[in-house]
Design an enzyme around this catalytic site. Structure first.
Site, mmCIF file in Angstrom:
data_model
loop_
_atom_site.group_PDB
_atom_site.id
_atom_site.type_symbol
_atom_site.label_atom_id
_atom_site.label_comp_id
_atom_site.label_asym_id
_atom_site.label_seq_id
_atom_site.Cartn_x
_atom_site.Cartn_y
_atom_site.Cartn_z
ATOM 1 N N CYS A 95 0.828 -1.205 0.000
ATOM 2 C CA CYS A 95 0.000 0.000 0.000
ATOM 3 C C CYS A 95 0.862 1.254 0.000
ATOM 4 C CB CYS A 95 -0.940 0.002 1.201
ATOM 5 S SG CYS A 95 -0.102 -0.079 2.803
ATOM 6 N N HIS A 251 -1.530 1.263 7.535
ATOM 7 C CA HIS A 251 -1.942 1.297 6.141
ATOM 8 C C HIS A 251 -1.691 2.692 5.569
ATOM 9 C CE1 HIS A 251 -3.928 -0.313 2.679
ATOM 10 N NE2 HIS A 251 -4.937 0.533 2.722
ATOM 11 N N ASN A 275 -8.157 4.861 -0.400
ATOM 12 C CA ASN A 275 -7.578 3.618 0.093
ATOM 13 C C ASN A 275 -7.164 2.748 -1.097
ATOM 14 O OD1 ASN A 275 -7.000 1.129 1.223
ATOM 15 N ND2 ASN A 275 -8.878 0.993 2.431
#
Length: 669
Positions: A95, A251, A275
C-alpha cells in the site's frame, strides 16, 4: 569536497539489468514470439515464498492479460486516462507504493514519465517498460506481461471489475523487479515510493503539530503538483486490520483533496483520502452515507458528495488528525505549507553522488567525507535541508539506514581549509547542529534552521561501502518574487540588444571612436550587461584589471580589435553565469569549477584543487556568493595567465623569468 564535484546534470536513462527495450522489442516482432523475461522469470523466486505460504501452488499460473480475460474482452494499457481508481491492491502489502502511485495519477505530466506511450495493440510483443528514479538517475525497467494468477484471479494488483486496464499491474511488476521480488514490496516506507516515482524531496509533517490551516496547506500542495500520502498507526499484531471506524491500521492512504464548506452556522474543514484497497472506507462523520451531507448547501453536495464503493471518502480534518500519524508531501523542491509565503520560495540545490567507505574508527573524522556549504542570508526556520538517497544493494541490514552524518558550523579560523577540515577542527568543535530528522530504509532527510555562515556535512558509513546521493537545499532570499521568476542576485540582462552590434556599442562609449579606457568600460559594462544600477556592478578597479588583461598593445586602453575579443568573452561569460544561476537561483563559489569547464575560451585549461580553493576565497563574498563581475574577472584572468605561461615556457612544465619580467607580469596583468 563538494565544490570539486560537478553537480549532477541531466543524465542518460540507465537500462536496468542492461536490457534495451527497443532491441528486445525488435527481436520479438521479427520472430513473432512474445517476450519472456529471463531476468525476472515466471517462477516462485520472483514472488517470494512468504507471499504464497499456505496457498495451493499447483493452481498458480503466469498468464498474459489477454489470457486472463479469456477472450471476453480486449485488454487495455490505459483506457480513457489513467486514474487512481484503476488500482486495486492484491496480496502484497505494498500500500505504501500504491498510495504514492495513486497520488501520482493526479499529476499526469509526472505520471507520463513513468508510463510512457504503450499499448496492447500497436506493436504488441508482450513487453513493457517503466521508469523509476534512483540516486539522481532515471532507471528503465523492462518486464514481460505474464502476471501471477491464483484460482483465476491476479495474485497482486488486478484490474477492477468491468475495467480491463493493466497499467497498474504491469507497473507493480516492474517495481517488484526493480526491488528483486514481490515479497520485497511487502511492507515499506511511503517516502521511498514517493522519491522513486518523482526524484523529488519529501516533507514529513505530523498532522497534530500543524500550526495553521490544514485545508489551505493541502490546497497549496495540490496547486504545486505535489504528491501527498499519509499513514495510520501500526497494529500491535503487526498486520493491517480494519478498525470499527472503517480505517485500516498500519496502512497508507492517498490524500486527494481538501475543502472548507459552510455547515450549519459555521464552517467545516474536510480532507479527502483514497484507500489503495479500492474499498473499505471511513464510516465516521462525512463518510459516504453520513447524515452530515444532508445539512449542507446543495451546490457543495453536488460538487463533493458521491456514494461509491471506490475507496475514496471525506472526513473532517479533526478526525484526520486523530487517526493519522504522518502526512508526507513530495515535490521537486521543498515547499512550506503556509499559503501566505509558499508560492514565493526559492531554493538552491547542490547534488553530489559518491561512495562512503567505512574505516577504522580510530581514524575518526579523517576518514569521513566532508561537504561544505554556505548559508547566504538569514531566513525563517527550516531554511536548510540535507537529503540522502542510497542504492538498494547497500541495504543488507534490515531497517537500518547505512549512513550517518552530522552538520557543524565552521569557525572563521578554519574557513581557509576549503578542501578538507583538519582534525583540530573536530577536536575543538564537537557539538553537531541539531535538526528535525526522519529516515526510511533508503532515504534520510533532515531539516535545519541555520544562521548565515559556512557549514560542513560530515558523512560516515556504518559497516559496508555505500553509494549515495546527497542533496543540500538552501532556502534563498528575495521571497517576494513569484515561482516563475529567477532569483537574480546579480541583475543580469536576459540578453544583449540585438539591434546593437559590437561595433556600434564600441563607438557609443569610446573616446572619439578610437579606444575605450577603464572608466568608459565601467560605464559600458554596467549599462549593457546589468539591469539598472542596483546590485553588484563592475567597479573601476575591476575594469582596470579587465583592460590590463585584454590590453595586447600594453597602452592602458582597449582599441576596437581588442574590444571585439573582449566582447566575445563577455557574451560567453554571460551565458555561463545565467545557466548556472537559473539552475539553483544563485551563483556560489562552489560553482566556479562548473563555470570554468563550461567556458568556451578556457577549453583545455585546468587548475589544481588547491588553486580552486584559493579562487573560491578570492572571488566569493562572505556568504559564498559570486557576482557576475567577479566571475568575469576570474575567467579572463585564468585565460590570460594560462596563455602567458604557455608563451613563456619552453618545455610546458616550468619557466624562467628575470626579476623585471616577473614584476611586469604580476604588477600589470
Amino acid at each position: 569536497m563538494a565544490y570539486n564535484q560537478e553537480p549532477l546534470a541531466e543524465t542518460p536513462v540507465i537500462k536496468f539489468n542492461g536490457q534495451d527495450y527497443n532491441s528486445l522489442l525488435d527481436r520479438c516482432l521479427s520472430t513473432g514470439l512474445p517476450f519472456e523475461d529471463e531476468t525476472f522469470p515466471a517462477e516462485i523466486s520472483s514472488i517470494g515464498l512468504q507471499l504464497v505460504q499456505g496457498k495451493n501452488l499447483s493452481s498458480l499460473r503466469w498468464m498474459r492479460p489477454k489470457d486472463i480475460l479469456e477472450g471476453k474482452s480486449e485488454p487495455h494499457f490505459i483506457l480513457e486516462g489513467a486514474s487512481r481508481f484503476d488500482i486495486q491492491q492484491g496480496k502484497a502489502g505494498d500500500c505504501w507504493f500504491l498510495a504514492a502511485l495513486g497520488s501520482l495519477t493526479q499529476n499526469l505530466q509526472q505520471l507520463q514519465k513513468i508510463l510512457m506511450d504503450q499499448s496492447f495493440s500497436h506493436q504488441y510483443a508482450g513487453i513493457f517498460r517503466f521508469r523509476f528514479w534512483q540516486c539522481g538517475q532515471w532507471v528503465e525497467v523492462v518486464v514481460d506481461d505474464r502476471l501471477p494468477v491464483l484460482n483465476k484471479e491476479c495474485l497482486f494488483v488486478h484490474p477492477r471489475k468491468n475495467n480491463q486496464e493493466f497499467w497498474p499491474c504491469l507497473l507493480e511488476k516492474a517495481y517488484a523487479k526493480f526491488h528483486g521480488s514481490y515479497v520485497n514490496l511487502h511492507y515499506g516506507f511511503l517516502p521511498d515510493a514517493l522519491v522513486d516515482l518523482t526524484g523529488g524531496v519529501v516533507t514529513s509533517i505530523n498532522p497534530n503539530s500543524i500550526p495553521s490551516d490544514l485545508v489551505m496547506m493541502v490546497k497549496t500542495a495540490v496547486k504545486t503538483g505535489s504528491l501527498m500520502a499519509c499513514g495510520t498507526l501500526a497494529d500491535p499484531t503487526g498486520e493491517a486490520r480494519r478498525m470499527e471506524n472503517g480505517l485500516v491500521t498500519q496502512h497508507a492512504y492517498t490524500v486527494t483533496g481538501a475543502e472548507r464548506i459552510q455547515y450549519g452556522r459555521g464552517w467545516e474543514d474536510l480532507i479527502r483520502l483514497w484507500n489503495p484497497w479500492g474499498h473499505t472506507e471511513w464510516i465516521g462523520r462525512w463518510s459516504d452515507r453520513s447524515p452530515e451531507w444532508q445539512k449542507i448547501r446543495s451546490q457543495h453536495k453536488r460538487l463533493l458528495y458521491k456514494d461509491k464503493e471506490d475507496g475514496e471518502f471525506w472526513m473532517s480534518c479533526q478526525d484526520f488528525q486523530d487517526n493519522f500519524f504522518c502526512l508526507y508531501i513530495c515535490n521537486q523542491c521543498p515547499i512550506s505549507l503556509n499559503h501566505r509565503n509558499m508560492p514565493h520560495e526559492r531554493w538552491s540545490q547542490m547534488m553530489f553522488k559518491n561512495r562512503a567507505t567505512p574505516g577504522n574508527t580510530a581514524e575518526g573524522p579523517l576518514r569521513d567525507m566532508q561537504y561544505i556549504f554556505s548559508v547566504p542570508e538569514s531566513m525563517e526556520h527550516d531554511n536548510v535541508i540535507t537529503s540522502f538517497n542510497v542504492m538498494p544493494q547497500n541495504l543488507k541490514a534490515k531497517g537500518e539506514f547505512p549512513l550517518t552524518f552530522e552538520v557543524f558550523k565552521v569557525d572563521p579560523q578554519f574557513q581557509p581549509f576549503w578542501k578538507r577540515l583538519p582534525s583540530t577542527f573536530f577536536s575543538q568543535f564537537r557539538n553537531a547542529i541539531e535538526g528535525v530528522v526522519f529516515k526510511t530504509k533508503r532515504n534520510l532527510t533532515k531539516y535545519f534552521s541555520l544562521n548565515p555562515g559556512t557549514y560542513v556535512v560530515v558523512i560516515s558509513a556504518y559497516r559496508e561501502e555505500v553509494e549515495f546521493l546527497l542533496r543540500i537545499l538552501l532556502k534563498m532570499p528575495d521571497g517576494d518574487r513569484n515561482l516563475d521568476s529567477n532569483l537574480n542576485l546579480t541583475p543580469l540582462k536576459a540578453s544583449l540588444p540585438e539591434s546593437d552590434s559590437q561595433e556600434s556599442i564600441f563607438h557609443k562609449y569610446s573616446q572619439q571612436g578610437l579606444y575605450i579606457d577603464a572608466t568608459q568600460l565601467q560605464n559600458l559594462l554596467n549599462q549593457e550587461f546589468l539591469k539598472g544600477t542596483s546590485g553588484d556592478t563592475f567597479s573601476l578597479d575591476e575594469c582596470r584589471s579587465i583592460v590590463a588583461l585584454m590590453d595586447l598593445n600594453t597602452n592602458g586602453r582597449l582599441e576596437e580589435e581588442e574590444f571585439a575579443r573582449l566582447w566575445g568573452r563577455l557574451v560567453n561569460c554571460q551565458s555561463v553565469f545565467q545557466i548556472i544561476q537559473k539552475r539553483s537561483g544563485v551563483f556560489l563559489g562552489l560553482d566556479l569549477w562548473k563555470a570554468m569547464t563550461d567556458t568556451d575560451f578556457l577549453a583545455g585549461t585546468s587548475i589544481s584543487n588547491e588553486l580552486l580553493d584559493l579562487m573560491i576565497l578570492r572571488y566569493s563574498d562572505n556568504s559564498g556568493r559570486v557576482s557576475f563581475p567577479s566571475l568575469v574577472c576570474f575567467l579572463l584572468r585564468l585565460e590570460a595567465m594560462a596563455k602567458t605561461f604557455q608563451n613563456l615556457s619552453k618545455d610546458g612544465i616550468g619557466l624562467y623569468l628575470t626579476k623585471m619580467e616577473w614584476m611586469n607580469l604580476v604588477m600589470y596583468n
